[in-house]
Motif scaffolding. Structure first.
Motif, mmCIF file in Angstrom:
data_model
loop_
_atom_site.group_PDB
_atom_site.id
_atom_site.type_symbol
_atom_site.label_atom_id
_atom_site.label_comp_id
_atom_site.label_asym_id
_atom_site.label_seq_id
_atom_site.Cartn_x
_atom_site.Cartn_y
_atom_site.Cartn_z
ATOM 1 N N GLN A 1 1.887 -10.702 8.167
ATOM 2 C CA GLN A 1 1.178 -10.231 9.357
ATOM 3 C C GLN A 1 1.581 -8.809 9.732
ATOM 4 O O GLN A 1 0.740 -8.009 10.154
ATOM 5 N N GLU B 1 -0.230 -6.390 7.471
ATOM 6 C CA GLU B 1 -1.613 -6.229 7.923
ATOM 7 C C GLU B 1 -1.680 -5.293 9.129
ATOM 8 O O GLU B 1 -2.549 -4.423 9.207
ATOM 9 N N GLU C 1 -1.193 -1.735 7.990
ATOM 10 C CA GLU C 1 -2.401 -1.202 7.373
ATOM 11 C C GLU C 1 -3.425 -0.816 8.439
ATOM 12 O O GLU C 1 -4.081 0.223 8.329
#
Length: 128
Positions: free
Chosen positions: A90, A93, A96
């Motif tokens: 997580q 992510e 990103e």
């Protein structure tokens, strides 16, 4: 080490340290004869770990679950590892998404800078 020293060392308020202990985010801290919290090196490692994880954005609920699993002993090693792997996923992510946001902000800033330069050039031409 008393709570004021731990608070100063890790830049966490004493109230936050008490709260973390009350909700089980850090294991219960031993107290001296006067009833004052006496943080050991192990307690400080927990504080450091929790501070690191919180600063990365891990939810309190996940960290409480991790601490609870840890306190249950070695039979929870796989569950703890899985929990950390999921949180790592997580965070990647989120990283990103933050990277994409920064790229978009850079693009917008560059467009504004170009706009300012264009406007300045137009003003110079009208002043001639």
């Amino acid at each position: 080490m008393n709570i004021a020293e731990v608070s100063k060392k890790y830049e966490i308020s004493a109230d936050t340290l008490r709260y973390y202990e009350r909700i089980g985010l850090i294991p219960e801290v031993n107290r001296n004869k006067s009833g004052i919290r006496d943080y050991t090196e192990e307690d400080c490692r927990w504080v450091e770990f929790i501070k690191c994880m919180r600063s990365a954005g891990l939810p309190i609920e996940i960290l409480i679950e991790y601490v609870t699993l840890f306190q249950q002993g070695n039979e929870t090693i796989e569950a703890r590892k899985d929990l950390l792997i999921e949180q790592r996923k997580q965070l990647i992510e989120k990283m990103e998404n933050v990277k994409k946001t920064i790229e978009r902000l850079d693009y917008k800033i560059e467009r504004y800078e170009q706009s300012v330069v264009t406007k300045e050039n137009e003003l110079k031409r009208t002043d001639d």
